[in-house]
Design an enzyme around this catalytic site. Structure first.
Site, PDB file in Angstrom:
ATOM      1  N   GLU A 231      33.126 -59.965 -19.585  1.00  0.00           N
ATOM      2  CA  GLU A 231      33.278 -61.407 -19.826  1.00  0.00           C
ATOM      3  C   GLU A 231      32.418 -61.704 -21.048  1.00  0.00           C
ATOM      4  O   GLU A 231      31.202 -61.770 -20.950  1.00  0.00           O
ATOM      5  CB  GLU A 231      32.847 -62.211 -18.602  1.00  0.00           C
ATOM      6  CG  GLU A 231      33.384 -63.640 -18.597  1.00  0.00           C
ATOM      7  CD  GLU A 231      32.427 -64.647 -19.215  1.00  0.00           C
ATOM      8  OE1 GLU A 231      32.359 -64.705 -20.468  1.00  0.00           O
ATOM      9  OE2 GLU A 231      31.741 -65.346 -18.461  1.00  0.00           O
ATOM     10  N   CYS A 265      29.677 -70.265 -21.446  1.00  0.00           N
ATOM     11  CA  CYS A 265      30.833 -69.508 -21.939  1.00  0.00           C
ATOM     12  C   CYS A 265      32.121 -70.290 -21.692  1.00  0.00           C
ATOM     13  O   CYS A 265      32.916 -70.513 -22.607  1.00  0.00           O
ATOM     14  CB  CYS A 265      30.912 -68.154 -21.237  1.00  0.00           C
ATOM     15  SG  CYS A 265      29.467 -67.108 -21.475  1.00  0.00           S
TER      16      CYS A 265
END
Length: 459
Positions: A231, A265
């Site tokens: 990720e 994020c």
């Protein structure tokens, strides 16, 4: 020669908090040895027992919530209310997996008739997690809880600036009844990570962080045929269509962009506005951004604290200056705040286009980039004109149309008329340079398992 010690620094004051020592080779060997020994017994613990431990963990997290939140805020500057919410989110995740874990890991019969076969989901062993500082404990639970539920054990190389947060989480896991060795911190220099990846007792790795870090780990793991989940951040588009509820979209955009001082994020970063509503949205958004109160994260009156480190703040400012040099306009902010700490003013840039850092790169801080387009089709095209593909937002009253548009967005998630979020009920992850694989939901549990086929012939 690099130092064998490092310190954490309070980003609010710039004052040193604590000094840590990197692990010696003997420390690493002891940690890996315990992980392997623990795995051999923990893998045989029933999924129901492991689920019960997660239920205990939810209780322990809530019992320690105030102290954990204060550690987070002190180490990386998140306002205290957000740190407390982070711990509650972790507790909720633990409860969810405690309830649904046994079903997720139950043997799955073959779907076709006439075959006496099933699939068992078996743990792999020790899994290395390389985790970032922006959600110092949520990032740990997001990866570790489903991985441990599956019967694996976890080794964590956390960011140096949030090392105490990770150590405190390890303590709370033991308090909840997890055996020693199920979750351990590896306090490593970056160059020592490769030795852990290569160790035969380690069976996989998960990275949340930069593209550079993910690429390095994936390359090393690939050499030794070990599974990875990545990720790697994003530059999420926040598309506002001509029929959107503008006040609601503005409120969501402010929260989505400036929560955690913009260091998220899965968060709105590029605000792509259809021309019809651009003036209204920009005016209201700017008004709200200017009203944000930046200050001590322990002060309940503060809406936003500092960034996590001075070097991160300075890098963000370079991105802002680079965008201005290419024609972006500063509507508010655009500068570090004077005084101690790593504070940066809430910033809104307008006239942002492809080729500017604020469009092309991930701006990991309190900077909102506004881009105007002629129509929805152009908005989707602009959203996809990114190296990243983590998540995105669509604001429109026509939900059926939004469902169609979602299929044209190259992202791991699309949030219609809502704020981007991670939740244990649904997977999280991205495409393109945002990575591969998924965390949370049943995908997270199955990320590091051996899906073993068992076929039984009739006698």
């Amino acid at each position: 020669m690099k130092s064998s010690r490092f310190s954490t620094v309070n980003p609010t004051t710039g004052v040193e908090i604590e000094v840590f020592s990197f692990f010696t080779p003997a420390d690493v060997e002891n940690t890996l040895g315990l992980a392997d020994k623990t795995f051999q017994s923990f893998r045989k613990v029933s999924v129901h027992q492991r689920a019960n431990l997660l239920a205990n963990l939810a209780i322990a997290l809530r019992r320690n919530a105030k102290s954990l939140a204060r550690v987070i805020t002190t180490e990386m500057g998140k306002i205290l209310s957000e740190a407390e919410a982070e711990i509650e989110k972790c507790a909720h995740e633990a409860e969810w997996y405690a309830e649904h874990g046994p079903q997720i890991l139950a043997d799955a019969p073959a779907p076709t008739g006439g075959v006496n076969a099933y699939v068992s989901y078996l743990p792999l062993g020790a899994i290395l997690a390389i985790m970032p500082w922006n959600f110092p404990i949520w990032q740990l639970t997001r990866m570790a809880l489903p991985t441990i539920l599956a019967g694996n054990v976890v080794l964590v190389k956390h960011s140096p600036n949030t090392q105490r947060s990770s150590l405190e989480f390890e303590r709370v896991l033991r308090e909840a009844g997890f055996p020693d060795g199920v979750f351990q911190n590896l306090i490593l220099k970056t160059e020592d990570v490769v030795n852990v990846i290569n160790d035969p007792r380690v069976q996989g790795a998960s990275v949340t962080g930069s593209v550079r870090a993910g690429s390095a780990v994936a390359s090393e793991a690939g050499k030794v045929i070990k599974k990875t989940v990545m990720e790697l951040g994003g530059s999420d588009a926040f598309i506002v269509c001509g029929d959107a509820d503008i006040p609601k979209a503005v409120a969501a955009g402010i929260k989505g962009r400036f929560h955690n001082a913009g260091q998220v994020c899965l968060a709105a970063k590029r605000f792509i506005l259809v021309e019809k509503i651009a003036d209204e949205f920009e005016h209201l958004f700017l008004e709200r951004a200017r009203a944000l109160r930046v200050g001590n994260p322990l002060d309940p009156a503060s809406d936003m604290g500092p960034m996590a480190r001075v070097d991160l703040r300075d890098s963000l400012h370079e991105q802002v200056k680079g965008s201005i040099a290419k024609g972006a306009r500063v509507l508010c902010g655009g500068r570090p705040l004077e005084g101690a700490g790593a504070f940066y003013a809430p910033t809104v840039l307008s006239g942002v286009t492809q080729g500017m850092p604020a469009f092309d790169e991930e701006t990991f801080g309190p900077v909102a980039a506004i881009t105007r387009v002629s129509n929805v089709e152009a908005a989707v095209e602009a959203a996809n004109a990114s190296q990243f593909g983590l998540s995105g937002n669509l604001w429109t009253r026509d939900v059926d149309r939004a469902r169609e548009l979602a299929r044209d967005l190259y992202t791991g998630g699309v949030f219609i008329n809502g704020i981007t979020a991670s939740d244990p009920r649904v997977p999280v992850g991205g495409v393109k340079n945002s990575g591969y694989g998924r965390e949370l939901s049943h995908f997270g549990v199955h990320a590091f398992v051996n899906a073993q086929t068992v076929w039984i012939e009739s006698q």
